[in-house]
Design a protein around this motif. Structure first.
Motif, PDB file in Angstrom:
ATOM      1  N   LYS A   1     -12.909  -2.645  -0.641  1.00  0.00           N
ATOM      2  CA  LYS A   1     -12.249  -3.808  -1.259  1.00  0.00           C
ATOM      3  C   LYS A   1     -11.302  -3.369  -2.363  1.00  0.00           C
ATOM      4  CE  LYS A   1     -15.781  -7.353  -0.609  1.00  0.00           C
ATOM      5  NZ  LYS A   1     -16.752  -8.239  -1.277  1.00  0.00           N
ATOM      6  N   THR A   2     -11.758  -2.450  -3.189  1.00  0.00           N
ATOM      7  CA  THR A   2     -10.940  -1.967  -4.305  1.00  0.00           C
ATOM      8  C   THR A   2      -9.671  -1.303  -3.801  1.00  0.00           C
ATOM      9  OG1 THR A   2     -12.939  -1.655  -5.634  1.00  0.00           O
ATOM     10  CG2 THR A   2     -10.949  -0.513  -6.363  1.00  0.00           C
ATOM     11  N   ILE A   3      -9.792  -0.457  -2.791  1.00  0.00           N
ATOM     12  CA  ILE A   3      -8.623   0.228  -2.233  1.00  0.00           C
ATOM     13  C   ILE A   3      -7.648  -0.782  -1.634  1.00  0.00           C
ATOM     14  CG2 ILE A   3      -7.842   1.817  -0.413  1.00  0.00           C
ATOM     15  CD1 ILE A   3     -10.450   3.430  -0.987  1.00  0.00           C
ATOM     16  N   LEU A   4      -8.147  -1.757  -0.881  1.00  0.00           N
ATOM     17  CA  LEU A   4      -7.262  -2.767  -0.291  1.00  0.00           C
ATOM     18  C   LEU A   4      -6.559  -3.585  -1.368  1.00  0.00           C
ATOM     19  CD1 LEU A   4      -9.411  -4.012   2.719  1.00  0.00           C
ATOM     20  CD2 LEU A   4      -7.264  -2.728   2.823  1.00  0.00           C
ATOM     21  N   ASN A   5      -7.267  -3.944  -2.422  1.00  0.00           N
ATOM     22  CA  ASN A   5      -6.646  -4.698  -3.516  1.00  0.00           C
ATOM     23  C   ASN A   5      -5.562  -3.880  -4.211  1.00  0.00           C
ATOM     24  OD1 ASN A   5      -8.124  -7.025  -3.081  1.00  0.00           O
ATOM     25  ND2 ASN A   5      -9.740  -6.431  -4.497  1.00  0.00           N
ATOM     26  N   LEU A   6      -5.843  -2.611  -4.471  1.00  0.00           N
ATOM     27  CA  LEU A   6      -4.843  -1.746  -5.094  1.00  0.00           C
ATOM     28  C   LEU A   6      -3.633  -1.572  -4.185  1.00  0.00           C
ATOM     29  CD1 LEU A   6      -7.077   0.985  -6.751  1.00  0.00           C
ATOM     30  CD2 LEU A   6      -5.537  -0.591  -7.932  1.00  0.00           C
TER      31      LEU A   6
ATOM     32  N   GLU B   1      -9.684   7.974  11.721  1.00  0.00           N
ATOM     33  CA  GLU B   1      -9.313   6.612  12.104  1.00  0.00           C
ATOM     34  C   GLU B   1      -7.798   6.473  12.118  1.00  0.00           C
ATOM     35  OE1 GLU B   1      -9.883   2.962  13.451  1.00  0.00           O
ATOM     36  OE2 GLU B   1     -11.586   4.211  12.913  1.00  0.00           O
ATOM     37  N   LYS B   2      -7.259   5.961  13.211  1.00  0.00           N
ATOM     38  CA  LYS B   2      -5.812   5.810  13.329  1.00  0.00           C
ATOM     39  C   LYS B   2      -5.300   4.640  12.499  1.00  0.00           C
ATOM     40  CE  LYS B   2      -5.318   7.975  17.797  1.00  0.00           C
ATOM     41  NZ  LYS B   2      -4.916   7.847  19.178  1.00  0.00           N
ATOM     42  N   ASN B   3      -6.032   3.557  12.449  1.00  0.00           N
ATOM     43  CA  ASN B   3      -5.613   2.402  11.686  1.00  0.00           C
ATOM     44  C   ASN B   3      -6.539   2.264  10.474  1.00  0.00           C
ATOM     45  OD1 ASN B   3      -4.955  -0.106  10.660  1.00  0.00           O
ATOM     46  ND2 ASN B   3      -4.540  -0.968  12.669  1.00  0.00           N
ATOM     47  N   ILE B   4      -6.175   2.922   9.399  1.00  0.00           N
ATOM     48  CA  ILE B   4      -7.033   2.989   8.220  1.00  0.00           C
ATOM     49  C   ILE B   4      -7.200   1.619   7.571  1.00  0.00           C
ATOM     50  CG2 ILE B   4      -7.356   4.074   5.968  1.00  0.00           C
ATOM     51  CD1 ILE B   4      -5.371   6.255   7.076  1.00  0.00           C
ATOM     52  N   ILE B   5      -6.115   0.890   7.457  1.00  0.00           N
ATOM     53  CA  ILE B   5      -6.190  -0.415   6.799  1.00  0.00           C
ATOM     54  C   ILE B   5      -7.127  -1.338   7.579  1.00  0.00           C
ATOM     55  CG2 ILE B   5      -4.882  -2.471   6.130  1.00  0.00           C
ATOM     56  CD1 ILE B   5      -2.518  -0.540   5.524  1.00  0.00           C
ATOM     57  N   LYS B   6      -7.027  -1.324   8.893  1.00  0.00           N
ATOM     58  CA  LYS B   6      -7.924  -2.147   9.715  1.00  0.00           C
ATOM     59  C   LYS B   6      -9.373  -1.712   9.525  1.00  0.00           C
ATOM     60  CE  LYS B   6      -8.793  -3.803  14.340  1.00  0.00           C
ATOM     61  NZ  LYS B   6      -8.324  -3.925  15.703  1.00  0.00           N
ATOM     62  N   LYS B   7      -9.606  -0.415   9.459  1.00  0.00           N
ATOM     63  CA  LYS B   7     -10.964   0.092   9.255  1.00  0.00           C
ATOM     64  C   LYS B   7     -11.503  -0.377   7.901  1.00  0.00           C
ATOM     65  CE  LYS B   7     -14.677   2.455   9.998  1.00  0.00           C
ATOM     66  NZ  LYS B   7     -15.703   1.919  10.883  1.00  0.00           N
TER      67      LYS B   7
ATOM     68  N   PHE C   1      -2.562   9.445   4.583  1.00  0.00           N
ATOM     69  CA  PHE C   1      -2.575   8.639   5.794  1.00  0.00           C
ATOM     70  C   PHE C   1      -2.420   7.160   5.455  1.00  0.00           C
ATOM     71  CE2 PHE C   1      -3.985  12.408   7.892  1.00  0.00           C
ATOM     72  CZ  PHE C   1      -3.843  12.200   9.254  1.00  0.00           C
ATOM     73  N   LEU C   2      -3.078   6.712   4.400  1.00  0.00           N
ATOM     74  CA  LEU C   2      -3.009   5.319   3.973  1.00  0.00           C
ATOM     75  C   LEU C   2      -1.584   4.925   3.587  1.00  0.00           C
ATOM     76  CD1 LEU C   2      -4.794   2.794   3.331  1.00  0.00           C
ATOM     77  CD2 LEU C   2      -4.944   3.675   1.000  1.00  0.00           C
ATOM     78  N   LYS C   3      -0.927   5.758   2.804  1.00  0.00           N
ATOM     79  CA  LYS C   3       0.458   5.489   2.374  1.00  0.00           C
ATOM     80  C   LYS C   3       1.407   5.467   3.579  1.00  0.00           C
ATOM     81  CE  LYS C   3       2.081   5.325  -1.164  1.00  0.00           C
ATOM     82  NZ  LYS C   3       2.555   4.219  -1.954  1.00  0.00           N
ATOM     83  N   THR C   4       1.224   6.383   4.509  1.00  0.00           N
ATOM     84  CA  THR C   4       2.059   6.417   5.713  1.00  0.00           C
ATOM     85  C   THR C   4       1.875   5.140   6.518  1.00  0.00           C
ATOM     86  OG1 THR C   4       1.957   8.830   5.790  1.00  0.00           O
ATOM     87  CG2 THR C   4       2.541   7.695   7.836  1.00  0.00           C
ATOM     88  N   GLU C   5       0.636   4.720   6.653  1.00  0.00           N
ATOM     89  CA  GLU C   5       0.367   3.493   7.408  1.00  0.00           C
ATOM     90  C   GLU C   5       0.968   2.274   6.712  1.00  0.00           C
ATOM     91  OE1 GLU C   5      -3.532   0.969   8.614  1.00  0.00           O
ATOM     92  OE2 GLU C   5      -3.590   3.120   8.998  1.00  0.00           O
ATOM     93  N   LYS C   6       0.871   2.210   5.406  1.00  0.00           N
ATOM     94  CA  LYS C   6       1.446   1.084   4.670  1.00  0.00           C
ATOM     95  C   LYS C   6       2.963   1.040   4.859  1.00  0.00           C
ATOM     96  CE  LYS C   6       1.908  -1.104   0.184  1.00  0.00           C
ATOM     97  NZ  LYS C   6       1.639  -1.049  -1.249  1.00  0.00           N
ATOM     98  N   ARG C   7       3.623   2.192   4.784  1.00  0.00           N
ATOM     99  CA  ARG C   7       5.076   2.258   4.990  1.00  0.00           C
ATOM    100  C   ARG C   7       5.459   1.771   6.383  1.00  0.00           C
ATOM    101  NH1 ARG C   7       5.032   7.699   3.458  1.00  0.00           N
ATOM    102  NH2 ARG C   7       4.539   7.709   1.270  1.00  0.00           N
ATOM    103  N   ARG C   8       4.676   2.152   7.392  1.00  0.00           N
ATOM    104  CA  ARG C   8       4.961   1.726   8.765  1.00  0.00           C
ATOM    105  C   ARG C   8       4.841   0.213   8.917  1.00  0.00           C
ATOM    106  NH1 ARG C   8       1.542   6.338  11.692  1.00  0.00           N
ATOM    107  NH2 ARG C   8       3.093   7.996  11.525  1.00  0.00           N
ATOM    108  N   GLN C   9       3.898  -0.392   8.212  1.00  0.00           N
ATOM    109  CA  GLN C   9       3.718  -1.837   8.294  1.00  0.00           C
ATOM    110  C   GLN C   9       4.853  -2.593   7.626  1.00  0.00           C
ATOM    111  OE1 GLN C   9      -0.153  -2.865   6.783  1.00  0.00           O
ATOM    112  NE2 GLN C   9      -1.176  -2.223   8.639  1.00  0.00           N
ATOM    113  N   LEU C  10       5.514  -1.959   6.671  1.00  0.00           N
ATOM    114  CA  LEU C  10       6.598  -2.610   5.973  1.00  0.00           C
ATOM    115  C   LEU C  10       7.881  -2.647   6.802  1.00  0.00           C
ATOM    116  CD1 LEU C  10       6.098  -1.193   2.362  1.00  0.00           C
ATOM    117  CD2 LEU C  10       5.505  -3.472   3.196  1.00  0.00           C
ATOM    118  N   TYR C  11       7.973  -1.786   7.815  1.00  0.00           N
ATOM    119  CA  TYR C  11       9.192  -1.724   8.623  1.00  0.00           C
ATOM    120  C   TYR C  11       8.992  -2.328   9.979  1.00  0.00           C
ATOM    121  CZ  TYR C  11      10.758   1.331   4.944  1.00  0.00           C
ATOM    122  OH  TYR C  11      11.115   1.845   3.731  1.00  0.00           O
TER     123      TYR C  11
END
Length: 84
Positions: free
Chosen positions: A28-33, A4-10, A74-84
């Protein structure tokens, strides 16, 4: 299975299922963390949800990843991209 390219959306889509299955609660747990912490490990997810590390690894594999490490990278990379 394609990764999945957009992990957070998934994860958010999984949460919208809104039942009490293991995959929904893990998502839910992963998104909350992800909102509350900069870093976390598989044991954090397991301890919060009172489940096994292997259940979380299986969840990651069902999303198309080799396991937790690849999923988390992949999750950490996606989160960093969303912050910029």
């Amino acid at each position: 299975m394609q990764i999945e390219k957009n992990i957070i959306k998934k994860l958010e889509e999984i949460v919208l299922i809104n039942d009490k299955t293991v995959k929904v609660v893990i998502a839910k747990t992963i998104l909350n963390l992800l909102k509350d912490r900069d870093d976390f490990i598989i044991n954090d997810v397991a301890n919060i949800y009172f489940t096994s590390v292997s259940s979380i690894t299986k969840f990651c594999k069902n999303l198309g990843f080799a396991g937790w490490k690849e999923f988390y990278a992949f999750l950490k990379t996606e989160k960093r991209r969303q912050l910029y």
